[in-house]
Design a protein around this motif. Structure first.
Motif, PDB file in Angstrom:
ATOM      1  N   UNK A   1       3.764  -1.109   3.788  1.00 17.44           N
ATOM      2  CA  UNK A   1       3.016   0.142   3.760  1.00 17.44           C
ATOM      3  C   UNK A   1       3.976   1.319   3.754  1.00 17.44           C
ATOM      4  N   UNK A   2       3.696   2.283   2.865  1.00 17.51           N
ATOM      5  CA  UNK A   2       4.361   3.595   2.915  1.00 17.51           C
ATOM      6  C   UNK A   2       3.247   4.634   2.914  1.00 17.51           C
ATOM      7  N   UNK A   3       3.474   5.727   3.636  1.00 17.12           N
ATOM      8  CA  UNK A   3       2.399   6.712   3.765  1.00 17.12           C
ATOM      9  C   UNK A   3       2.960   8.104   4.007  1.00 17.12           C
ATOM     10  N   UNK A   4       2.300   9.092   3.408  1.00 19.37           N
ATOM     11  CA  UNK A   4       2.567  10.492   3.712  1.00 19.37           C
ATOM     12  C   UNK A   4       1.344  11.125   4.375  1.00 19.37           C
ATOM     13  N   UNK A   5       0.407  10.287   4.793  1.00 18.91           N
ATOM     14  CA  UNK A   5      -0.830  10.755   5.429  1.00 18.91           C
ATOM     15  C   UNK A   5      -0.907  10.127   6.832  1.00 18.91           C
ATOM     16  N   UNK A   6      -0.344  10.798   7.837  1.00 15.98           N
ATOM     17  CA  UNK A   6      -0.278  10.223   9.176  1.00 15.98           C
ATOM     18  C   UNK A   6      -1.627   9.732   9.723  1.00 15.98           C
ATOM     19  N   UNK A   7      -2.710  10.415   9.386  1.00 13.86           N
ATOM     20  CA  UNK A   7      -4.021  10.001   9.909  1.00 13.86           C
ATOM     21  C   UNK A   7      -4.450   8.639   9.385  1.00 13.86           C
TER      22      UNK A   7
ATOM     23  N   UNK B   1       0.847  -1.189   0.000  1.00 12.60           N
ATOM     24  CA  UNK B   1       0.000   0.000   0.000  1.00 12.60           C
ATOM     25  C   UNK B   1       0.882   1.239   0.000  1.00 12.60           C
ATOM     26  N   UNK B   2       0.560   2.188  -0.857  1.00 14.21           N
ATOM     27  CA  UNK B   2       1.243   3.475  -0.920  1.00 14.21           C
ATOM     28  C   UNK B   2       0.177   4.536  -0.703  1.00 14.21           C
ATOM     29  N   UNK B   3       0.128   5.080   0.511  1.00 13.43           N
ATOM     30  CA  UNK B   3      -0.906   6.055   0.862  1.00 13.43           C
ATOM     31  C   UNK B   3      -0.388   7.456   0.563  1.00 13.43           C
ATOM     32  N   UNK B   4      -0.936   8.062  -0.476  1.00 12.78           N
ATOM     33  CA  UNK B   4      -0.571   9.415  -0.860  1.00 12.78           C
ATOM     34  C   UNK B   4      -1.666  10.396  -0.500  1.00 12.78           C
ATOM     35  N   UNK B   5      -1.414  11.659  -0.715  1.00  8.46           N
ATOM     36  CA  UNK B   5      -2.399  12.688  -0.372  1.00  8.46           C
ATOM     37  C   UNK B   5      -3.669  12.615  -1.208  1.00  8.46           C
ATOM     38  N   UNK B   6      -3.572  12.158  -2.440  1.00 11.75           N
ATOM     39  CA  UNK B   6      -4.717  12.110  -3.346  1.00 11.75           C
ATOM     40  C   UNK B   6      -5.210  10.688  -3.584  1.00 11.75           C
ATOM     41  N   UNK B   7      -4.282   9.759  -3.760  1.00 12.27           N
ATOM     42  CA  UNK B   7      -4.633   8.375  -4.077  1.00 12.27           C
ATOM     43  C   UNK B   7      -3.903   7.394  -3.178  1.00 12.27           C
ATOM     44  N   UNK B   8      -4.527   6.252  -2.990  1.00 10.76           N
ATOM     45  CA  UNK B   8      -3.884   5.106  -2.360  1.00 10.76           C
ATOM     46  C   UNK B   8      -3.681   4.090  -3.466  1.00 10.76           C
TER      47      UNK B   8
ATOM     48  N   UNK C   1      -4.408  -1.585  -7.956  1.00 11.74           N
ATOM     49  CA  UNK C   1      -5.596  -0.742  -7.927  1.00 11.74           C
ATOM     50  C   UNK C   1      -5.225   0.636  -7.388  1.00 11.74           C
ATOM     51  N   UNK C   2      -6.104   1.593  -7.633  1.00 13.73           N
ATOM     52  CA  UNK C   2      -5.984   2.942  -7.055  1.00 13.73           C
ATOM     53  C   UNK C   2      -7.340   3.328  -6.494  1.00 13.73           C
ATOM     54  N   UNK C   3      -7.318   3.837  -5.265  1.00 12.45           N
ATOM     55  CA  UNK C   3      -8.547   4.338  -4.652  1.00 12.45           C
ATOM     56  C   UNK C   3      -8.259   5.728  -4.095  1.00 12.45           C
TER      57      UNK C   3
END
Length: 71
Positions: free
Chosen positions: A62-68, A5-12, A26-28
């Motif tokens: 998992x990588x993420x730039x969205x701490x929430x 999972x790559x959690x970005x500000x606009x898309x995951x 996939x992209x959500x």
């Protein structure tokens, strides 16, 4: 299989690797107000559409730039 999972500000971006090969992706939309249950329904339905069993997933990354959403 490895679930990434790559959690970005606009898309995951979600990816499922079978060995070194990307088997599915996939992209959500990233939505910080969605609940854990809502994300679970989305991901499980994506798996179901492709005939993927949760039991086949051996690890996750998992990588993420969205701490929430990181938790």
């Amino acid at each position: 299989m490895l679930f990434c999972l790559d959690i970005g500000n606009t898309l995951i971006t979600l990816g499922l690797f079978d060995g070194d090969a990307l088997a599915h992706h996939w992209r959500i939309t990233t939505e910080v107000h969605r609940t854990v249950d809502e994300y679970a329904v989305l991901v499980l339905n994506l798996f179901q559409l492709e005939g993927i069993k949760v039991q086949d997933i051996q690890a996750a990354c998992l990588v993420s730039v969205v701490p929430r959403l990181t938790g």
